[in-house]
Design an enzyme around this catalytic site. Structure first.
Site, PDB file in Angstrom:
ATOM      1  N   CYS A  55       0.835  -1.212   0.000  1.00 52.48           N
ATOM      2  CA  CYS A  55       0.000   0.000   0.000  1.00 52.48           C
ATOM      3  C   CYS A  55       0.871   1.265   0.000  1.00 52.48           C
ATOM      4  O   CYS A  55       1.860   1.354   0.716  1.00 52.48           O
ATOM      5  CB  CYS A  55      -0.922  -0.009   1.218  1.00 52.48           C
ATOM      6  SG  CYS A  55      -1.992   1.432   1.278  1.00 52.48           S
ATOM      7  N   CYS A  59       0.738   4.943   6.758  1.00 54.98           N
ATOM      8  CA  CYS A  59       0.155   4.821   8.103  1.00 54.98           C
ATOM      9  C   CYS A  59       1.184   4.139   9.030  1.00 54.98           C
ATOM     10  O   CYS A  59       1.641   3.024   8.748  1.00 54.98           O
ATOM     11  CB  CYS A  59      -1.128   4.008   8.040  1.00 54.98           C
ATOM     12  SG  CYS A  59      -2.268   4.611   6.767  1.00 54.98           S
ATOM     13  N   CYS A  62       0.813   0.465  10.300  1.00 52.60           N
ATOM     14  CA  CYS A  62       0.334  -0.585   9.395  1.00 52.60           C
ATOM     15  C   CYS A  62       1.447  -1.433   8.785  1.00 52.60           C
ATOM     16  O   CYS A  62       2.410  -0.922   8.219  1.00 52.60           O
ATOM     17  CB  CYS A  62      -0.516   0.033   8.290  1.00 52.60           C
ATOM     18  SG  CYS A  62      -1.325  -1.238   7.281  1.00 52.60           S
ATOM     19  N   CYS A 100     -16.179  -9.207   6.391  1.00 52.86           N
ATOM     20  CA  CYS A 100     -15.486  -7.960   6.071  1.00 52.86           C
ATOM     21  C   CYS A 100     -14.250  -8.291   5.243  1.00 52.86           C
ATOM     22  O   CYS A 100     -13.479  -9.178   5.601  1.00 52.86           O
ATOM     23  CB  CYS A 100     -15.032  -7.262   7.349  1.00 52.86           C
ATOM     24  SG  CYS A 100     -16.343  -7.103   8.562  1.00 52.86           S
ATOM     25  N   CYS A 132     -18.973  -6.149   4.320  1.00 51.55           N
ATOM     26  CA  CYS A 132     -18.271  -4.897   4.575  1.00 51.55           C
ATOM     27  C   CYS A 132     -16.967  -4.908   3.774  1.00 51.55           C
ATOM     28  O   CYS A 132     -16.326  -5.955   3.650  1.00 51.55           O
ATOM     29  CB  CYS A 132     -17.975  -4.759   6.066  1.00 51.55           C
ATOM     30  SG  CYS A 132     -17.077  -3.250   6.465  1.00 51.55           S
ATOM     31  N   CYS A 192     -18.758   2.189   8.718  1.00 48.52           N
ATOM     32  CA  CYS A 192     -18.003   1.566   9.801  1.00 48.52           C
ATOM     33  C   CYS A 192     -16.787   2.465   9.993  1.00 48.52           C
ATOM     34  O   CYS A 192     -15.922   2.537   9.116  1.00 48.52           O
ATOM     35  CB  CYS A 192     -17.599   0.146   9.403  1.00 48.52           C
ATOM     36  SG  CYS A 192     -16.515  -0.630  10.617  1.00 48.52           S
ATOM     37  N   ARG A 264     -17.586  -1.972  18.039  1.00 50.42           N
ATOM     38  CA  ARG A 264     -16.915  -3.214  17.642  1.00 50.42           C
ATOM     39  C   ARG A 264     -15.569  -3.320  18.348  1.00 50.42           C
ATOM     40  O   ARG A 264     -14.685  -2.490  18.135  1.00 50.42           O
ATOM     41  CB  ARG A 264     -16.710  -3.136  16.122  1.00 50.42           C
ATOM     42  CG  ARG A 264     -16.636  -4.424  15.391  1.00 50.42           C
ATOM     43  CD  ARG A 264     -16.640  -4.151  13.877  1.00 50.42           C
ATOM     44  NE  ARG A 264     -17.951  -3.739  13.383  1.00 50.42           N
ATOM     45  CZ  ARG A 264     -18.942  -4.575  13.103  1.00 50.42           C
ATOM     46  NH1 ARG A 264     -18.771  -5.873  13.252  1.00 50.42           N
ATOM     47  NH2 ARG A 264     -20.105  -4.133  12.672  1.00 50.42           N
TER      48      ARG A 264
HETATM   49  N1  SAM Z   1      -6.427   0.699   3.082  1.00 52.91           N
HETATM   50  C1  SAM Z   1      -7.631   0.589   3.786  1.00 52.91           C
HETATM   51  C2  SAM Z   1      -7.865   1.751   4.707  1.00 52.91           C
HETATM   52  O1  SAM Z   1      -6.944   2.205   5.359  1.00 52.91           O
HETATM   53  O2  SAM Z   1      -8.995   2.250   4.746  1.00 52.91           O
HETATM   54  C3  SAM Z   1      -7.728  -0.742   4.356  1.00 52.91           C
HETATM   55  C4  SAM Z   1      -7.616  -1.371   5.589  1.00 52.91           C
HETATM   56  S1  SAM Z   1      -6.884  -0.703   7.049  1.00 52.91           S
HETATM   57  C5  SAM Z   1      -5.757  -1.907   7.443  1.00 52.91           C
HETATM   58  C6  SAM Z   1      -8.212  -0.681   8.229  1.00 52.91           C
HETATM   59  C7  SAM Z   1      -7.961  -0.128   9.591  1.00 52.91           C
HETATM   60  O3  SAM Z   1      -7.405  -1.112  10.423  1.00 52.91           O
HETATM   61  C8  SAM Z   1      -7.028   1.050   9.736  1.00 52.91           C
HETATM   62  O4  SAM Z   1      -7.626   2.253   9.394  1.00 52.91           O
HETATM   63  C9  SAM Z   1      -6.690   0.993  11.223  1.00 52.91           C
HETATM   64  O5  SAM Z   1      -7.595   1.767  11.988  1.00 52.91           O
HETATM   65  C10 SAM Z   1      -6.802  -0.489  11.540  1.00 52.91           C
HETATM   66  N2  SAM Z   1      -5.469  -1.061  11.753  1.00 52.91           N
HETATM   67  C11 SAM Z   1      -4.562  -1.347  10.808  1.00 52.91           C
HETATM   68  N3  SAM Z   1      -3.409  -1.816  11.347  1.00 52.91           N
HETATM   69  C12 SAM Z   1      -3.611  -1.822  12.680  1.00 52.91           C
HETATM   70  C13 SAM Z   1      -2.771  -2.174  13.792  1.00 52.91           C
HETATM   71  N4  SAM Z   1      -1.533  -2.602  13.623  1.00 52.91           N
HETATM   72  N5  SAM Z   1      -3.284  -2.069  15.033  1.00 52.91           N
HETATM   73  C14 SAM Z   1      -4.554  -1.630  15.208  1.00 52.91           C
HETATM   74  N6  SAM Z   1      -5.375  -1.256  14.204  1.00 52.91           N
HETATM   75  C15 SAM Z   1      -4.917  -1.345  12.955  1.00 52.91           C
HETATM   76 FE1  SF4 Z   2      -2.653   1.273   3.437  1.00 55.59          FE
HETATM   77 FE2  SF4 Z   2      -2.461   0.143   5.822  1.00 55.59          FE
HETATM   78 FE3  SF4 Z   2      -2.861   2.757   5.654  1.00 55.59          FE
HETATM   79 FE4  SF4 Z   2      -4.851   1.042   4.929  1.00 55.59          FE
HETATM   80  S1  SF4 Z   2      -3.995   1.325   6.969  1.00 55.59           S
HETATM   81  S2  SF4 Z   2      -4.173   2.878   3.845  1.00 55.59           S
HETATM   82  S3  SF4 Z   2      -3.617  -0.637   4.088  1.00 55.59           S
HETATM   83  S4  SF4 Z   2      -1.018   1.666   4.943  1.00 55.59           S
END
Ligand code: SAM
Ligand code: SF4
Ligand code: DTB
Length: 330
Positions: A55, A59, A62, A100, A132, A192, A264
């Site tokens: 990606c 973030c 992530c 989801c 979802c 959500c 959730r």
């Molecule tokens: N790219 C998409 C997005 O950001 O909308 C897809 C999925 S993203 C992984 C979904 C959510 O999962 C993130 O916005 C974050 O809030 C949560 N998330 C991701 N990695 C995480 C982590 N290591 N610990 C806790 N929550 C996490």
């Molecule tokens: Fe990409 Fe992870 Fe950020 Fe979602 S949370 S936009 S998968 S870097």
């Protein structure tokens, strides 16, 4: 008691709730929860990563960002509808009510993978489950096509407060997130939307994030509350573990602020003991992710969760609640 649905909470009021003596906070949340969710039903939602890793966003939490060096195995099933639907069927057979699906994308692009996504949504809905999707930003037209395919909900989180946000993500603005949420709402798909604790934010940041959520009218139908899973290879890998009772407080406060939303209990359960998870249910969580993995990290296994719900004396919920929460207030 008649539940009052408000959208005008101040940060101070919300911080005041987060800071209440725990027993007082739980009591207030319980009163709201019992009214909104008689019988303590808990929705079981299964999660599957359809497109993992690679990606472009940065973030900091992530594992799937190209800016981080986490080791995630790429499960490239984005064009294969059937294997995904088999996983959905297995989730349904195990008792899940919502399926989801995640795509590690900055935004949805038109083309074959998007057409496959629409097929997956249709297939999940045809099985009688809620569907979802979380896949980053989208256009109005894409949101409308997802709605037409029967999508129940689109997940797009705020992640943190507007004030703390710049320390977590630089490649996408808070405003862009709010615009994505608006597009989803306008297309008639439920929202959500929630966030994460344990990323170095202050109590005021937590209150501020909850204020943005509670200020939405209608409230998001589903509010995921995540505890950070500190993944190796991300900038937050060395972050001190979140305090489980802080997650209990977030759940309780979200329940008071958004009485009819599903709250959730999401990532982070593996670092909480059973008793802390049961406190979250008591505080008003009425959904959990159910299945051995989240997107790239672990989750309690299905047998452990069945035992947990059994020991807590709560039953799995079915779908009627989403429609209730969608009705605009006053
Ligand atoms: N790219 C998409 C997005 O950001 O909308 C897809 C999925 S993203 C992984 C979904 C959510 O999962 C993130 O916005 C974050 O809030 C949560 N998330 C991701 N990695 C995480 C982590 N290591 N610990 C806790 N929550 C996490
Ligand atoms: Fe990409 Fe992870 Fe950020 Fe979602 S949370 S936009 S998968 S870097
Ligand atoms: C949400 O708020 N939490 C889920 C779901 N929405 C998509 C994702 C949690 C991901 C946890 C880290 C991982 O497994 O990669």
């Amino acid at each position: 008691m008649t539940l009052s649905i408000r959208h005008d909470w101040s940060i101070e009021e919300i911080q005041g709730l987060l800071e209440l003596p725990l027993m007082e906070l739980l009591w207030q949340a319980q009163n709201v929860h019992r009214e909104a969710n008689p019988g303590y039903r808990v929705q079981l939602a299964s999660l599957l990563s359809v497109k993992t890793g690679g990606c472009e966003e940065d973030c900091a939490y992530c594992s799937q960002s190209i800016h981080n060096s986490s080791d995630v195995s790429a499960f490239e099933a984005q064009m294969q509808v059937e294997p995904i639907l088999q996983r959905a069927k297995a989730a349904k057979d195990a008792g899940a009510d919502r399926f989801c699906m995640g795509w590690a994308w900055r935004e949805i692009r038109d083309g074959a993978p998007f057409e496959a996504m629409l097929e997956m949504v249709r297939g999940v809905r045809a099985m009688g489950m809620e569907a979802c999707v979380t896949a980053g930003m989208l256009s109005d037209h894409q949101a409308q096509r997802l709605a037409a395919a029967g999508l129940t909900a689109y997940n797009h989180n705020l992640d943190t407060s507007p004030e703390h946000y710049d320390r977590i993500i630089s490649t996408r603005t808070y405003q862009e997130r709010l615009e994505t949420l608006q597009r989803v709402r306008q297309a008639g798909v439920t929202l959500c939307c929630g966030g994460i604790i344990g990323m170095g934010e202050t109590l005021r940041d937590r209150a501020s994030m909850l204020q943005v959520l509670a200020g939405m009218d209608p409230h998001p139908e589903s509010v995921p509350v995540n505890g950070l899973v500190a993944v190796e290879g991300t900038p937050l890998e060395g972050q001190a573990p979140f305090e489980p009772l802080d997650l209990v407080r977030m759940v309780a406060t979200a329940r008071i602020l958004m009485p009819r939303s599903r709250v959730r209990l999401s990532a982070g359960r593996e670092s909480m003991n059973r008793e802390a998870q049961i406190l979250c249910l008591q505080a008003g969580a009425d959904s959990i992710f159910y299945g051995d993995t989240l997107l790239t990290t672990g989750n309690p296994d299905v047998d452990a969760d069945r035992q947990l719900l059994n020991d807590a004396g709560v039953q799995a919920a079915w779908t009627e609640k989403t429609a209730l929460a969608t009705a605009p207030s006053n």
